[in-house]
Design a protein around this motif. Sequence first.
Motif, PDB file in Angstrom:
ATOM      1  N   ALA A   1       0.942  -1.252  -0.017  1.00  0.00           N
ATOM      2  CA  ALA A   1      -0.010   0.192  -0.013  1.00  0.00           C
ATOM      3  C   ALA A   1       0.966   1.209  -0.028  1.00  0.00           C
ATOM      4  O   ALA A   1       0.517   2.106  -0.698  1.00  0.00           O
ATOM      5  CB  ALA A   1      -0.931   0.211   1.185  1.00  0.00           C
ATOM      6  N   GLY A   2       1.921   1.280   0.762  1.00  0.00           N
ATOM      7  CA  GLY A   2       2.867   2.236   0.584  1.00  0.00           C
ATOM      8  C   GLY A   2       3.508   2.571  -0.529  1.00  0.00           C
ATOM      9  O   GLY A   2       3.622   3.565  -0.890  1.00  0.00           O
ATOM     10  N   TYR A   3       3.994   1.528  -1.015  1.00  0.00           N
ATOM     11  CA  TYR A   3       4.675   1.636  -2.455  1.00  0.00           C
ATOM     12  C   TYR A   3       3.716   2.185  -3.566  1.00  0.00           C
ATOM     13  O   TYR A   3       4.054   2.822  -4.420  1.00  0.00           O
ATOM     14  CB  TYR A   3       5.124   0.371  -3.145  1.00  0.00           C
ATOM     15  CG  TYR A   3       6.455   0.115  -1.984  1.00  0.00           C
ATOM     16  CD1 TYR A   3       7.522   0.903  -1.714  1.00  0.00           C
ATOM     17  CD2 TYR A   3       6.604  -1.364  -1.558  1.00  0.00           C
ATOM     18  CE1 TYR A   3       8.562   0.552  -0.819  1.00  0.00           C
ATOM     19  CE2 TYR A   3       7.838  -1.614  -0.828  1.00  0.00           C
ATOM     20  CZ  TYR A   3       8.733  -0.726  -0.668  1.00  0.00           C
ATOM     21  OH  TYR A   3       9.897  -1.125   0.374  1.00  0.00           O
ATOM     22  N   GLY A   4       2.481   1.623  -3.442  1.00  0.00           N
ATOM     23  CA  GLY A   4       1.357   2.036  -4.544  1.00  0.00           C
ATOM     24  C   GLY A   4       0.993   3.471  -4.150  1.00  0.00           C
ATOM     25  O   GLY A   4       1.062   4.157  -5.516  1.00  0.00           O
ATOM     26  N   LEU A   5       1.078   3.838  -3.133  1.00  0.00           N
ATOM     27  CA  LEU A   5       0.669   5.491  -2.800  1.00  0.00           C
ATOM     28  C   LEU A   5       1.973   6.217  -3.343  1.00  0.00           C
ATOM     29  O   LEU A   5       1.562   7.335  -4.010  1.00  0.00           O
ATOM     30  CB  LEU A   5       0.446   5.582  -1.387  1.00  0.00           C
ATOM     31  CG  LEU A   5      -0.779   5.215  -0.901  1.00  0.00           C
ATOM     32  CD1 LEU A   5      -1.060   5.538   0.648  1.00  0.00           C
ATOM     33  CD2 LEU A   5      -2.105   6.336  -1.711  1.00  0.00           C
ATOM     34  N   MET A   6       2.994   5.925  -3.221  1.00  0.00           N
ATOM     35  CA  MET A   6       4.260   6.578  -3.596  1.00  0.00           C
ATOM     36  C   MET A   6       4.341   6.380  -4.989  1.00  0.00           C
ATOM     37  O   MET A   6       4.391   7.590  -5.869  1.00  0.00           O
ATOM     38  CB  MET A   6       5.594   5.827  -3.257  1.00  0.00           C
ATOM     39  CG  MET A   6       6.838   6.402  -3.563  1.00  0.00           C
ATOM     40  SD  MET A   6       8.437   5.615  -3.177  1.00  0.00           S
ATOM     41  CE  MET A   6       8.379   4.081  -3.873  1.00  0.00           C
ATOM     42  N   ALA A   7       3.846   5.506  -5.895  1.00  0.00           N
ATOM     43  CA  ALA A   7       3.735   5.071  -7.284  1.00  0.00           C
ATOM     44  C   ALA A   7       2.788   6.394  -7.765  1.00  0.00           C
ATOM     45  O   ALA A   7       2.610   6.953  -8.864  1.00  0.00           O
ATOM     46  CB  ALA A   7       3.711   3.866  -7.767  1.00  0.00           C
ATOM     47  N   ILE A   8       1.446   6.263  -7.241  1.00  0.00           N
ATOM     48  CA  ILE A   8       0.584   7.104  -7.621  1.00  0.00           C
ATOM     49  C   ILE A   8       0.967   8.565  -7.467  1.00  0.00           C
ATOM     50  O   ILE A   8       0.873   9.474  -8.246  1.00  0.00           O
ATOM     51  CB  ILE A   8      -0.944   6.994  -6.706  1.00  0.00           C
ATOM     52  CG1 ILE A   8      -1.261   5.450  -7.142  1.00  0.00           C
ATOM     53  CG2 ILE A   8      -1.839   7.984  -6.935  1.00  0.00           C
ATOM     54  CD1 ILE A   8      -2.513   4.968  -6.153  1.00  0.00           C
ATOM     55  N   GLY A   9       1.529   8.999  -6.373  1.00  0.00           N
ATOM     56  CA  GLY A   9       1.877  10.319  -6.165  1.00  0.00           C
ATOM     57  C   GLY A   9       3.092  10.876  -7.378  1.00  0.00           C
ATOM     58  O   GLY A   9       3.071  11.895  -7.897  1.00  0.00           O
ATOM     59  N   TRP A  10       4.042   9.909  -7.689  1.00  0.00           N
ATOM     60  CA  TRP A  10       4.776  10.093  -8.736  1.00  0.00           C
ATOM     61  C   TRP A  10       4.010  10.257 -10.162  1.00  0.00           C
ATOM     62  O   TRP A  10       4.605  11.126 -10.952  1.00  0.00           O
ATOM     63  CB  TRP A  10       6.054   9.018  -8.875  1.00  0.00           C
ATOM     64  CG  TRP A  10       7.117   9.317  -8.066  1.00  0.00           C
ATOM     65  CD1 TRP A  10       7.378   8.421  -6.998  1.00  0.00           C
ATOM     66  CD2 TRP A  10       8.085  10.318  -8.119  1.00  0.00           C
ATOM     67  NE1 TRP A  10       8.689   9.151  -6.231  1.00  0.00           N
ATOM     68  CE2 TRP A  10       8.964  10.057  -7.081  1.00  0.00           C
ATOM     69  CE3 TRP A  10       8.117  11.463  -8.851  1.00  0.00           C
ATOM     70  CZ2 TRP A  10       9.847  11.069  -6.568  1.00  0.00           C
ATOM     71  CZ3 TRP A  10       9.290  12.339  -8.718  1.00  0.00           C
ATOM     72  CH2 TRP A  10      10.035  11.880  -7.571  1.00  0.00           C
ATOM     73  N   VAL A  11       3.231   9.613 -10.240  1.00  0.00           N
ATOM     74  CA  VAL A  11       2.445   9.537 -11.749  1.00  0.00           C
ATOM     75  C   VAL A  11       1.707  10.982 -11.520  1.00  0.00           C
ATOM     76  O   VAL A  11       1.811  11.591 -12.681  1.00  0.00           O
ATOM     77  CB  VAL A  11       1.260   8.407 -11.820  1.00  0.00           C
ATOM     78  CG1 VAL A  11       0.344   8.746 -12.860  1.00  0.00           C
ATOM     79  CG2 VAL A  11       2.269   7.175 -12.108  1.00  0.00           C
ATOM     80  N   LEU A  12       0.894  11.373 -10.433  1.00  0.00           N
ATOM     81  CA  LEU A  12       0.471  12.498 -10.488  1.00  0.00           C
ATOM     82  C   LEU A  12       1.301  13.742 -10.549  1.00  0.00           C
ATOM     83  O   LEU A  12       1.122  14.798 -11.474  1.00  0.00           O
ATOM     84  CB  LEU A  12      -0.282  12.921  -8.932  1.00  0.00           C
ATOM     85  CG  LEU A  12      -1.743  11.772  -8.857  1.00  0.00           C
ATOM     86  CD1 LEU A  12      -2.237  12.104  -7.386  1.00  0.00           C
ATOM     87  CD2 LEU A  12      -2.579  12.446  -9.876  1.00  0.00           C
ATOM     88  N   TRP A  13       2.600  13.691 -10.244  1.00  0.00           N
ATOM     89  CA  TRP A  13       3.631  14.711 -10.178  1.00  0.00           C
ATOM     90  C   TRP A  13       3.981  14.905 -11.759  1.00  0.00           C
ATOM     91  O   TRP A  13       3.972  15.883 -12.063  1.00  0.00           O
ATOM     92  CB  TRP A  13       4.857  14.300  -9.291  1.00  0.00           C
ATOM     93  CG  TRP A  13       5.973  15.219  -9.467  1.00  0.00           C
ATOM     94  CD1 TRP A  13       6.959  14.950 -10.267  1.00  0.00           C
ATOM     95  CD2 TRP A  13       6.398  16.582  -9.220  1.00  0.00           C
ATOM     96  NE1 TRP A  13       7.866  16.064 -10.399  1.00  0.00           N
ATOM     97  CE2 TRP A  13       7.280  16.968  -9.431  1.00  0.00           C
ATOM     98  CE3 TRP A  13       5.383  17.555  -8.283  1.00  0.00           C
ATOM     99  CZ2 TRP A  13       7.718  18.344  -9.269  1.00  0.00           C
ATOM    100  CZ3 TRP A  13       5.812  18.572  -7.971  1.00  0.00           C
ATOM    101  CH2 TRP A  13       7.014  19.255  -8.442  1.00  0.00           C
ATOM    102  N   MET A  14       4.180  13.779 -12.156  1.00  0.00           N
ATOM    103  CA  MET A  14       4.474  13.611 -13.785  1.00  0.00           C
ATOM    104  C   MET A  14       3.601  14.306 -14.657  1.00  0.00           C
ATOM    105  O   MET A  14       3.542  15.136 -15.761  1.00  0.00           O
ATOM    106  CB  MET A  14       4.939  12.407 -14.228  1.00  0.00           C
ATOM    107  CG  MET A  14       6.326  12.087 -13.629  1.00  0.00           C
ATOM    108  SD  MET A  14       7.036  10.456 -14.265  1.00  0.00           S
ATOM    109  CE  MET A  14       5.951   9.250 -13.573  1.00  0.00           C
ATOM    110  N   TRP A  15       2.191  14.103 -14.266  1.00  0.00           N
ATOM    111  CA  TRP A  15       1.003  14.210 -15.269  1.00  0.00           C
ATOM    112  C   TRP A  15       0.761  15.738 -14.828  1.00  0.00           C
ATOM    113  O   TRP A  15       0.462  16.286 -16.044  1.00  0.00           O
ATOM    114  CB  TRP A  15      -0.389  13.557 -14.462  1.00  0.00           C
ATOM    115  CG  TRP A  15      -1.495  13.815 -15.351  1.00  0.00           C
ATOM    116  CD1 TRP A  15      -1.774  13.506 -16.510  1.00  0.00           C
ATOM    117  CD2 TRP A  15      -2.630  14.737 -14.699  1.00  0.00           C
ATOM    118  NE1 TRP A  15      -3.341  13.969 -16.787  1.00  0.00           N
ATOM    119  CE2 TRP A  15      -3.633  14.790 -15.686  1.00  0.00           C
ATOM    120  CE3 TRP A  15      -2.905  15.187 -13.340  1.00  0.00           C
ATOM    121  CZ2 TRP A  15      -4.958  15.191 -15.596  1.00  0.00           C
ATOM    122  CZ3 TRP A  15      -3.958  15.807 -13.306  1.00  0.00           C
ATOM    123  CH2 TRP A  15      -4.943  15.934 -14.235  1.00  0.00           C
TER     124      TRP A  15
END
Length: 166
Positions: free
Chosen positions: A39-53
């Motif tokens: 769950a922590g890694y998933g939230l981190m990945a979502i955060g990076w995707v949102l940052w890039m988006w």
Amino acid sequence: MNNLAQKPDDAEFQIIKDLSLLELPEYIDKPEYVRRKSAGYGLMAIGWVLWMWLFLPVLTLLFWWFEGTVVYTQVVEQTQPMTSISVLKLMVCIGIFISALFIWASYNWVRFHGEDRRQSPENIDDEGLARSFNIQPHEIVQMRQSKNITLHYSEKGQLEDYQINA
């Protein structure tokens, strides 16, 4: 359940230097015992995707604008590009980044100023605390009055035994 190791009141504290004597449970030293890592890694990945988006298109547009004149002069006008970077364009890019961060910080300040969503835990009495550690309430009183306690935990993190050191 209680191993009292009484010492004279004038005895100094002992510092344990041998880590094997500390009896630390395995879950402290082994990260594979930590739950919900995915769950922590998933939230981190979502955060990076949102940052890039959000910011990579803006960054790309700024780079195209910044270097667009060089491409235009080389392709369309077929002249040599300027060798120095325009200070004005550089200042505008820096200003845009500073403005974006200032707007973001201002939005967060307006939205969250004066709000504290964190809540302190409710007060608990000695009986409730003793139930949570699976010991007797009079042992909680003894622990509170002592200055030095050694706690022994099971592999699952449950309190197994304790020593009150004077």
